[in-house]
Enzyme design. Structure first.
Site, PDB file in Angstrom:
ATOM      1  CD  GLU A 397      10.063  -2.047  -6.455  1.00 29.86           C
ATOM      2  OE1 GLU A 397      11.156  -2.790  -6.363  1.00 29.86           O
ATOM      3  OE2 GLU A 397       8.807  -2.342  -5.831  1.00 29.86           O
ATOM      4  CG  HIS A 526       5.699   1.368   3.333  1.00 29.16           C
ATOM      5  ND1 HIS A 526       4.865   0.342   2.800  1.00 29.16           N
ATOM      6  CD2 HIS A 526       6.455   1.585   1.905  1.00 29.16           C
ATOM      7  CE1 HIS A 526       4.988   0.158   1.426  1.00 29.16           C
ATOM      8  NE2 HIS A 526       6.164   1.063   1.169  1.00 29.16           N
ATOM      9  CD  GLU A 995     -56.829 -34.110  -5.383  1.00 34.35           C
ATOM     10  OE1 GLU A 995     -55.915 -33.484  -6.520  1.00 34.35           O
ATOM     11  OE2 GLU A 995     -57.561 -33.712  -4.979  1.00 34.35           O
ATOM     12  CG  HIS A1124     -52.382 -36.334   4.954  1.00 35.70           C
ATOM     13  ND1 HIS A1124     -53.453 -36.492   4.436  1.00 35.70           N
ATOM     14  CD2 HIS A1124     -52.736 -35.421   3.441  1.00 35.70           C
ATOM     15  CE1 HIS A1124     -54.123 -36.272   3.597  1.00 35.70           C
ATOM     16  NE2 HIS A1124     -53.568 -35.558   3.238  1.00 35.70           N
TER      17      HIS A1124
END
Length: 1313
Positions: A397, A526, A995, A1124
């Site tokens: 500029e 523009h 286990e 469970h």
């Protein structure tokens, strides 16, 4: 890129910048046109060259007045967009046009036929400019319409906003918000939203206006002798072959652009992946760091060739050093003065707008330089941000302003660049020096200058992202507009042709579908501002020609890209000659004076970028890149959850830091939680429950904090799959999503249910009480007394199930709420998500159907054996089996009744229990042997903490404990434990290996992030120990442990062995399948609380062929008698584990070199098998389970073929045996129930028996039997028959209830926080 909005050329006939600036926003209703001051009207001049000179002088003095007024009005409007300023601007524009009209017509009247013959070149240029009227040719009504269109187009663009979806209060302007998002965000969806929002908000309303503008503009310029507006714009370049020259320039630079495009596309592919980047297609237009994809330097961080070299983006340094907008302009000014050029005048610093106002004014932020035509007032309007990119814009500029200063004394019509590209190039020439590392070092923005090829490549690539990336865009914008003006692109093809050119030249595509309702060209400043754009393409070529010439003048030696003309007054003097000429001479002459050639030429540009051009070619050849975009029709898909998820974070570096912090904090907290949980499970007390609940709350708070944080990330485009997978898992905050009061209630419900189960016992009337472990479990396993088994079975359910029922509906509600808040349809959907398969339920059903024939044959065979023992009163050969007769509290495994069903009872025993007891085995010895098996495979031994801290036996000190076997990971990489009330028997030996399989898994993945410290899927964790147990159970292995006298051989021995295994493995299949079938239906609402038990028994009948031995009602809750269910542990994992353990076994046996039947394989001591297991376990949850499956088995799918292969000899034997006995497969008399009249409700004492409803000592009962034997036989038979009939009817109408998961250790409850 800053457009010189205030820069004027052949005023007033150069519309680009002044005309736009003149007219901007908000059109008011038309008012009478303001009159031009008579003193500004043209006088009388002679129709000759001398008269023309006087005409030009008079025009100049009047034009300066009018132009100052119109420019001032435009400035006032652009820096404060109000209706009043728009009105004043309108008035100034109309005066401007009237001035152009009267002076232009006068020039035509006097000089139209002679001006081209004037001897004074400058005069020819002045008169030629003045007599081009442009919009002033239009009648007043059309002129007003034309001005209105310009004003409205500018208003739409300058006030355009994009609002956040569903949040109208949050809106983004183009500058700075949208610009910053496009530049810095790597969030695909967010950038897309910004891109799409801007193009829609601005382009769509502009479309009809632009069509009308085009028609009026063409009409105006045709009256000046041009074919259309585009022809007028091209006339400024004074070359009949201008378009051909441009095409030649483009082809010069195209190969470099194609290589840059391919390289950048590859880098974007690394970031966004195949979904959004096609390596043979165009690049989605929003991913290149700029709203218009015109320059790509904002994505430099993603494409930097050598990231370890110094960062050439000095933005952070500018910020650290406290640079501000004014300082940036002072630095630019100092560069110009160092060349001997002019400083900015006082008016510049006093009147410019260098930052976006903070007072709320609407302004036009697009950077522009302004000439007020009074020879002293020059300004810049820029919403400056402190960035390196903006530092270049500042120089750009200020280059315009320097041009203004240098030609300010020329005639007003000559105050413009030699051609429009010259004006754009001047500031950029200086920016080429400013951006060099050497110059950045000089002004204190770079610590040191690295002189090596890698640093040069980094720098040149950064410059290429700005300069080379821009070239096709700079070329195509006016290619499109020229087509629009000429009619080649009609309104019906505005958008199609725009994207055709953008794909053709740039190789980009729209990221969302576009059509002719859109007007995407209008999203570029523009277009609505009517500023010609080819000037930028020209300037990007010219600036390198200028740079090359000025560097030579400055005496620069070395590569062109390293040149810095700072402080070279020689270069400044050369440049000044160009600037001072304005447009008084043909641009070709001006160019030749500077560079020695009168032609535009890209050779200087190509020289500048030669090193990076060669490097890009080499890189692309090495990577096999496709140059261009042959799949030009490809388009990317829309992101998931678009646009709602646009504000999510997509920065992988931030995500990585999050994951590191989460992992560090989670390890500490999960360890503390595991310790508290262990303490409670091994010593159930009120105080322990309080501590556990507190730790539970801390875990929930942590989960919520980091889960909420994790949800701020959009991981869909992360290239690091590990980070992506962790965050997706952490995003599910599970129960922590509940409000604190509800979370506390939910945790209390879970604790109450599990505690109720764990401390429950049943008591005889004499006060003797029995716990589940070992008392009730032993009775169910060893007793063959129908009534005793029934009492244990019923008493356990009465005590546990009924106590848990009041909690369960609320638990279901909370579980579903948690799931829904985490994005699932219900809790069952949430549980199934662990398997990462959309087809899980269908796959499981297929597996079950494959195994069902074997189960039906086993069921029929066992039913026949039970019938031999219990008789037809209790066993119906065409009906279901009473659930309490199968050796297990839940009838999940039947191995405890092997003695009743052994195919060949005379064959040697295959139960090692007796030998274990005789040899003095202890629970510790059992686990030592299991540890030895794992280490024999080359796997890890358990650490000392395991032996010091595990609970391997039920305590004898009176503590209440949770006996259910479980393996524990304490998340510190060294503390792993098992909690099990171990008995010394063969079943417990198998359980111990199960286990220890969990412990081995823990140890193998202990170095992974905590989020990945679990099985590839829950079934994997259950399967690992069981795989080893398949070897341990073989007679061969038991013999090696000295637990069997021989390995055993022969057909009968094999069938016995397989039968015993089937009673464990095959009997378990339907039970493990149905539990979560029941829970999933409870969660989705298809089973209501009124039907809990009825539907439970419907499933147990359907899949297992079992029935309750006594009537059940709504008041019963038989699912709650299975650990469970109250413990909230999903169960389908066990079904899966029982399938895949055989797949693993088959693969490991193959690796171990086993030959022969699969059921005889023992992988003990096979390091090859151990390696396969270790490689899979080390993955933990870091990969999807099919990858782990593939490591072990060589393929990714679950399959029942291995288990069917294992049991094939037994299957064939069962089929033959059942056919021989004419057995019914299934249970067609499914409504049958056993005669339990005498046994129901009986409550034995520890030393008394039930005899005809009386509790007697055994001797008394025997005497009573003899006394009544002869008197009561007939009556007894009749009574039994009647009772059987009555209870058949009664039980036919009774309700059924559910229970859960195997108590035997093949179902470990994993302790994951």
């Amino acid at each position: 890129m800053g457009a010189a909005s205030g820069q004027r050329g052949r005023w007033p006939l150069s519309p680009p910048l002044l005309m736009l600036s003149l007219l901007l926003l908000l059109l008011l209703p038309p008012s009478p046109a303001p009159a031009l001051d008579p003193g500004l009207q043209p006088g009388n001049f002679s129709a000759d060259e001398a008269g023309a000179q006087l005409f030009a002088d008079s025009y100049n003095s009047s034009a300066e007045v009018v132009m100052f007024q119109s420019t001032a009005a435009s400035w006032a409007h652009d820096t404060n967009i109000t209706e009043e300023n728009a009105r004043l601007q309108e008035e100034a524009a109309l005066i401007n046009q009237e001035f152009a009209e009267v002076w232009g017509k006068k020039a035509k009247e006097l000089y139209e036929s002679i001006w081209q013959n004037f001897t004074d070149q400058k005069l020819r240029r002045i008169i030629g400019s003045v007599q081009t009227l442009g919009p002033a040719n239009l009648p007043l009504t059309q002129r007003l319409q034309y001005n209105s269109l310009l004003s409205n187009m500018s208003r739409i663009y300058s006030t355009g906003k994009v609002c956040f979806p569903n949040k109208t209060a949050t809106c983004w302007s183009l500058d700075p918000e949208l610009t910053n998002i496009l530049a810095s965000s790597r969030n695909y969806a967010k950038v897309l939203f910004a891109w799409e929002g801007w193009h829609d908000a601005v382009g769509i309303p502009l479309r009809p206006l632009y069509q009308d503008f085009t028609a009026l503009s063409n009409e105006a310029y045709r009256q000046d002798g041009f074919s259309d507006t585009g022809a007028y714009w091209r006339s400024w370049y004074e070359s009949p072959s201008f378009e051909e020259s441009l095409e030649h320039l483009y082809h010069q630079v195209e190969p470099l652009y194609l290589n840059l495009h391919a390289f950048v596309r590859r880098a974007l592919h690394r970031r966004y992946g195949d979904k959004y980047i096609n390596l043979r297609g165009p690049i989605p237009a929003h991913l290149l760091g700029d709203m218009w994809a015109q320059s790509w330097e904002n994505i430099y961080d993603m494409v930097v060739p050598f990231p370890d070299k110094p960062n050439l983006d000095v933005t952070s340094t500018m910020v650290q050093k406290g640079w501000n907008a004014t300082h940036m302009f002072r630095v630019a000014e100092e560069f110009f003065t160092s060349l001997g050029l002019s400083p900015m005048p006082p008016e510049f610093w006093a009147e410019s707008m260098l930052e976006k106002p903070a007072d709320g004014r609407e302004v036009v932020c697009h950077a522009s330089a302004w000439d007020f035509y009074n020879r002293k007032d020059f300004r810049i309007k820029q919403c400056t941000r402190v960035t390196m990119d903006q530092l270049s814009t500042v120089h750009h500029e200020m280059g315009h302003v320097q041009y203004y200063l240098q030609y300010k004394d020329l005639h007003v019509s000559l105050r413009r660049g030699a051609n429009p590209g010259f004006h754009e190039a001047i500031g950029d020439v200086l920016a080429l020096s400013v951006s060099t590392p050497a110059h950045l070092h000089k002004i204190g923005l770079l610590d040191r200058v690295a002189n090596d090829i890698e640093s040069d490549i980094n720098y040149l690539l950064k410059m290429a992202l700005e300069k080379i990336a821009f070239l096709p865009f700079g070329y195509l914008v006016d290619q499109w507009r020229w087509g629009v003006f000429s009619g080649r692109t009609p309104p019906s093809r505005y958008n199609y042709d725009w994207w055709y050119l953008r794909t053709k030249y740039q190789g980009i595509c729209p990221p969302v579908a576009r059509n002719e309702t859109h007007f995407d060209a209008g999203a570029k400043f523009h277009i609505p501002s009517v500023t010609p754009y080819i000037r930028y393409f020209v300037s990007f070529v010219l600036q390198f020609q200028f740079h090359q010439a000025l560097c030579k003048e400055a005496g620069h030696q070395g590569p062109l890209h390293q040149c810095d003309i700072y402080q070279s007054t020689k270069a400044g003097a050369k440049l000044q000659q160009v600037l001072q000429a304005g447009c008084s001479r043909p641009w070709q002459e001006v160019l030749k004076d500077l560079v020695g050639s009168d032609a535009l030429d890209a050779s200087a540009l190509m020289e500048y970028f030669q090193p990076v051009s060669q490097w890009l070619q080499e890189q692309n050849q090495r990577n096999g890149e496709v140059l261009g975009w042959p799949e030009y029709q490809w388009r990317p898909p829309l992101p998931d959850n678009y646009p709602e998820g646009i504000d999510l974070e997509t920065d992988e570096a931030k995500a990585n830091r999050f994951v590191e912090e989460y992992d560090r904090t989670a390890k500490v907290l999960w360890n503390e939680y595991a310790e508290a949980n262990w303490h409670y499970n091994t010593n159930i007390t009120i105080e322990g429950s309080k501590i556990l609940l507190q730790k539970n709350k801390e875990v929930s708070n942590h989960t919520l904090k980091y889960g909420t944080w994790a949800k701020t990330f959009d991981v869909s485009n992360f290239q690091n799959s590990t980070i992506k997978r962790i965050i997706k898992k952490v995003q599910n905050v599970d129960r922590a999503v509940l409000p604190p009061n509800e979370l506390e209630e939910y945790n209390q419900i879970l604790l109450d249910m599990e505690t109720t189960y764990s401390v429950a016992n049943v008591c005889y009337t004499n006060g003797t009480c029995l716990s589940l472990e070992p008392d009730l479990t032993n009775i169910m396993a060893t007793s063959r007394k129908y009534e005793e088994l029934l009492w244990v079975w019923k008493s356990w359910r009465d005590k546990v199930g009924r106590a848990i029922l009041p909690f369960f509906p609320k638990y279901v509600d909370f579980s579903n709420k948690i799931a829904k808040l985490n994005g699932y349809s219900d809790a069952g959907d949430s549980w199934r998500s662990s398997y990462e398969s959309d087809d899980l339920e269908q796959d499981l059903e297929k597996l079950y159907q494959e195994l069902q024939p074997l189960y039906l044959n086993l069921h029929a065979y066992v039913r026949r054996s039970l019938h031999r023992h219990y008789g037809s009163e209790y066993i119906n050969l065409d009906g279901p089996i009473p659930a309490h007769l199968l050796g297990n509290m839940w009838a999940q495994t039947w191995s405890n009744i092997y003695d009743l069903v052994a195919p060949f009872p005379s064959a040697p025993s295959i139960d090692a229990t007796e030998a274990m007891i005789k040899q003095g085995w202890t629970p510790r010895r059992i686990f030592k042997e299991a540890d030895n098996f794992f280490t024999s495979l080359g796997l890890l031994p358990v650490p000392p903490e395991f032996w010091n801290k595990s609970m391997l036996e039920k305590p004898t000190d009176g503590r209440e404990v949770v006996c259910h076997a479980s393996a524990w990971d304490f998340y510190n990489g060294k503390d792993f434990r098992i909690k099990q009330c171990t008995s010394v028997n063969m079943e417990e030996l198998v359980i111990a290996h199960h286990e220890m399989g969990h412990i081995q898994y823990f140890m193998q993945y202990k170095d992974l992030p905590v989020t990945f410290r679990e099985g590839a899927n829950p079934g994997f964790h259950e399967a690992i120990g069981d795989v080893l147990a398949l070897s341990v159970s073989t007679p061969k292995h038991l013999h090696s442990l000295n637990l069997l006298s021989s390995e055993g051989s022969g057909y009968e021995h094999d069938i016995n062995f397989l039968m015993k295994m089937a009673l464990d493995k095959i009997a378990f299949i339907p039970f493990s399948y149905l539990i979560d079938q029941w829970r999933w239906r409870v969660f989705d609402g298809s089973i209501t609380k009124e039907n809990y038990n009825q539907e439970w028994w419907s499933l147990r009948l359907k899949y297992q062929g079992l029935c309750p031995p006594v009537p059940r009602s709504q008041g019963d809750f038989d699912p709650g008698s299975k650990f469970h269910v109250p413990a909230n542990v999903p169960y389908i994992r066990y079904f899966i584990s029982f399938i895949i353990q055989f797949q693993f076994h088959e693969a490991l046996c193959r690796a171990a070199g086993h030959t022969g039947p699969l059921y005889k394989c023992d992988i003990y001591q096979s390091k090859e098998a151990g390696k396969l297991l270790a490689d899979a376990m080390k993955l933990g949850y870091s990969k999807q389970w099919p990858e782990a499956m593939k490591i072990i088995t060589g393929q990714p799918n679950m399959s029942a073929s291995a288990i069917m292969n294992y049991f094939k000899p037994l299957t064939e034997w069962l089929v033959t045996e059942n056919r021989r006995h004419g057995e019914t497969l299934g249970w067609p008399e499914y409504t049958w129930t056993p005669n339990t009249a005498r046994a129901e409700g009986s409550l034995p004492e520890s030393s008394r028996v039930n005899f005809l409803g009386m509790y007697l000592e055994p001797q008394q009962a025997r005497v009573g039997q003899w006394v009544l034997l002869f008197l009561g036989v007939a009556l007894l038979v009749a009574t039994v028959g009647l009772a059987h009939r009555l209870y058949n009817i009664h039980n036919h109408h009774s309700l059924r209830r559910p229970h859960r998961g195997p108590q035997f250790g093949s179902e470990v409850e994993l302790r994951h926080s």
